[in-house]
Design a protein around this motif. Structure first.
Motif, mmCIF file in Angstrom:
data_model
loop_
_atom_site.group_PDB
_atom_site.id
_atom_site.type_symbol
_atom_site.label_atom_id
_atom_site.label_comp_id
_atom_site.label_asym_id
_atom_site.label_seq_id
_atom_site.Cartn_x
_atom_site.Cartn_y
_atom_site.Cartn_z
ATOM 1 N N ALA A 1 34.235 66.413 34.755
ATOM 2 C CA ALA A 1 34.525 64.978 34.471
ATOM 3 C C ALA A 1 34.281 63.957 35.462
ATOM 4 N N LEU A 2 34.127 64.378 36.576
ATOM 5 C CA LEU A 2 33.585 63.491 37.785
ATOM 6 C C LEU A 2 32.291 63.072 37.627
ATOM 7 N N ALA A 3 31.512 63.952 36.870
ATOM 8 C CA ALA A 3 30.153 63.568 36.631
ATOM 9 C C ALA A 3 29.987 62.870 35.167
ATOM 10 N N GLY A 4 31.115 62.695 34.456
ATOM 11 C CA GLY A 4 31.427 61.953 33.166
ATOM 12 C C GLY A 4 31.119 63.192 32.084
ATOM 13 N N LEU A 5 31.230 64.441 32.193
ATOM 14 C CA LEU A 5 31.038 65.578 31.439
ATOM 15 C C LEU A 5 32.358 66.117 30.839
ATOM 16 N N VAL A 6 32.384 66.513 29.574
ATOM 17 C CA VAL A 6 33.556 67.059 28.913
ATOM 18 C C VAL A 6 33.172 68.590 28.791
ATOM 19 N N LEU A 7 34.035 69.379 29.661
ATOM 20 C CA LEU A 7 33.699 70.802 29.609
ATOM 21 C C LEU A 7 35.151 71.433 28.992
ATOM 22 N N PRO A 8 35.160 71.932 27.767
ATOM 23 C CA PRO A 8 36.660 72.742 27.218
ATOM 24 C C PRO A 8 36.704 73.857 27.949
ATOM 25 N N MET A 9 37.917 73.932 28.268
ATOM 26 C CA MET A 9 38.419 75.284 29.083
ATOM 27 C C MET A 9 39.569 75.560 28.571
ATOM 28 N N ARG A 10 39.886 76.893 28.152
ATOM 29 C CA ARG A 10 41.160 77.229 27.937
ATOM 30 C C ARG A 10 41.566 78.564 29.093
ATOM 31 N N ASN A 11 41.979 78.162 30.324
ATOM 32 C CA ASN A 11 42.355 78.917 31.313
ATOM 33 C C ASN A 11 43.476 79.745 31.033
ATOM 34 N N THR A 12 43.593 81.098 31.489
ATOM 35 C CA THR A 12 44.853 81.761 31.328
ATOM 36 C C THR A 12 45.073 82.355 32.923
ATOM 37 N N ARG A 13 46.454 82.781 32.966
ATOM 38 C CA ARG A 13 47.040 83.579 34.054
ATOM 39 C C ARG A 13 46.929 85.027 33.980
#
Length: 371
Positions: free
Chosen positions: A213-225
């Protein structure tokens, strides 16, 4: 030659990318908001495998990555972070057994090593298992799988990078990226330091979306624990990765064991002062399941419980290589980083420095999220 590459993240991916860059002559700075191996790489089951991974390109990347681990461990003066003892897996219930049969059939079709064992076969491999906990047959064995010690691997790779001139900056988070004319020009750190760059590699794991996001890009993530339980040293010989129905376990060096079960991952809750708390009853259940499987570890105590945040891109597949709209910004982000990092990280490093790795990286580019 690029004058300066900043690698964001000092986990398994960041260390592998940094080693690949310095080996090719780049000047590298690795930056991390904490300590090397202090994030997800320090709280992972670190099972090396390509067991049921789809599609075929993901499977092939994982198999090539397992081979890269073997080569690196054989070449390194002290490659003792790599342990290839195999993986045993069985299931309870017809639906779960059918799923395991389908997985084994699929990997055999790909030419992956797997075979079926009965109870006697398993006890020859793991003689201290409780026979009553094993099914009479239907145990899948994947002999080329294993586990790594992430801290040992990261330490070796970062030492390799530093010997090639790299700088490792710890406890200094990235706070901004200066982007002009579709190019990252500099990286700004919390300390106030500004690093002019020719390229940036995002190896930030669970924080990869924020860095993008700092570079203006949207990376979808679905992190889990993921919740991991670490035992005291035990006098029981456990030689392999084991995926039993109620507990997953493996050796963890110096006689210790590492325990996990998907059932306890949901028992981690954010703590008031930061970090996580884990329900004690869930920890007790996974320890009890381990003791039932290996009765000789009954005297073991719990030495630690860690909660790791697994970085999982939106579609589950790795995100590797350059971003088309920002060609000097690169990704090395995935689940299963323990398996993929050495090989995939080196592929990304090669592309950063102008080598054509399109054949290997094409299925995993960030740009698939733009279509």
């Amino acid at each position: 030659m690029l004058t300066h590459v900043v690698v964001i993240g000092a986990g398994v991916y960041g260390a592998a990318v940094a080693a690949g860059l310095t080996r090719r002559g780049a000047r590298v700075t690795v930056v991390d908001a904490g300590a090397p191996a202090g994030g997800t790489s320090g709280a992972t089951f670190s099972w090396t495998n390509s067991c049921g991974k789809q599609p075929r390109a993901y499977h092939d990347l994982s198999v090539a990555s397992m081979a890269a681990h073997r080569r690196l461990a054989a070449e390194a003066p002290q490659g003792d972070w790599y342990h290839e003892g195999g993986n045993l897996e069985w299931a309870e219930g017809e639906a779960a057994r059918a799923g395991l049969r389908a997985k084994v059939a699929g990997v055999l079709d790909y030419g992956y090593e797997a075979r079926w064992l009965d109870r006697a076969d398993v006890l020859r491999l793991e003689p201290e298992m409780a026979p009553a906990e094993l099914p009479p047959d239907g145990v899948a064995y994947f002999p080329r799988e294993g586990w790594i010690d992430p801290a040992g691997l990261i330490g070796y790779l970062l030492a390799t990078a530093v010997s090639g001139g790299a700088e490792v900056v710890r406890d200094d988070a990235v706070t901004g990226l200066e982007v002009t004319a579709a190019e990252v020009r500099a990286v700004r750190l919390a300390s106030g330091r500004r690093l002019p760059v020719a390229a940036v590699v995002n190896c930030a794991g669970p924080q990869a979306a924020q860095v993008a996001a700092l570079a203006g890009l949207v990376l979808p993530m679905r992190n889990t624990r993921g919740v991991l339980v670490y035992t005291s040293p035990v006098t029981v010989a456990v030689s392999r990765v084991v995926h039993a129905p109620r507990v997953h376990l493996r050796p963890d060096g110096d006689g210790r064991l590492l325990l996990h079960s998907p059932e306890i991952d949901g028992a981690a809750h954010p703590a008031a002062g930061g970090g996580y708390r884990v329900d004690q009853s869930a920890v007790d259940r996974v320890v009890e399941a381990a003791v039932a499987l290996y009765p000789g570890i009954r005297a073991a105590t719990v030495r630690g419980v860690r909660v790791g945040e697994r970085p999982i891109p939106g579609d589950g597949l790795p995100v590797l290589g350059r971003a088309a709209e920002l060609p000097n910004f690169h990704f090395a982000v995935s689940h299963s980083g323990a398996t993929l990092s050495v090989h995939a990280g080196d592929l990304v490093a090669a592309e950063v420095l102008g080598e054509d790795r399109s054949a290997e990286l094409a299925p995993f580019r960030f740009d698939r999220y733009r279509s």
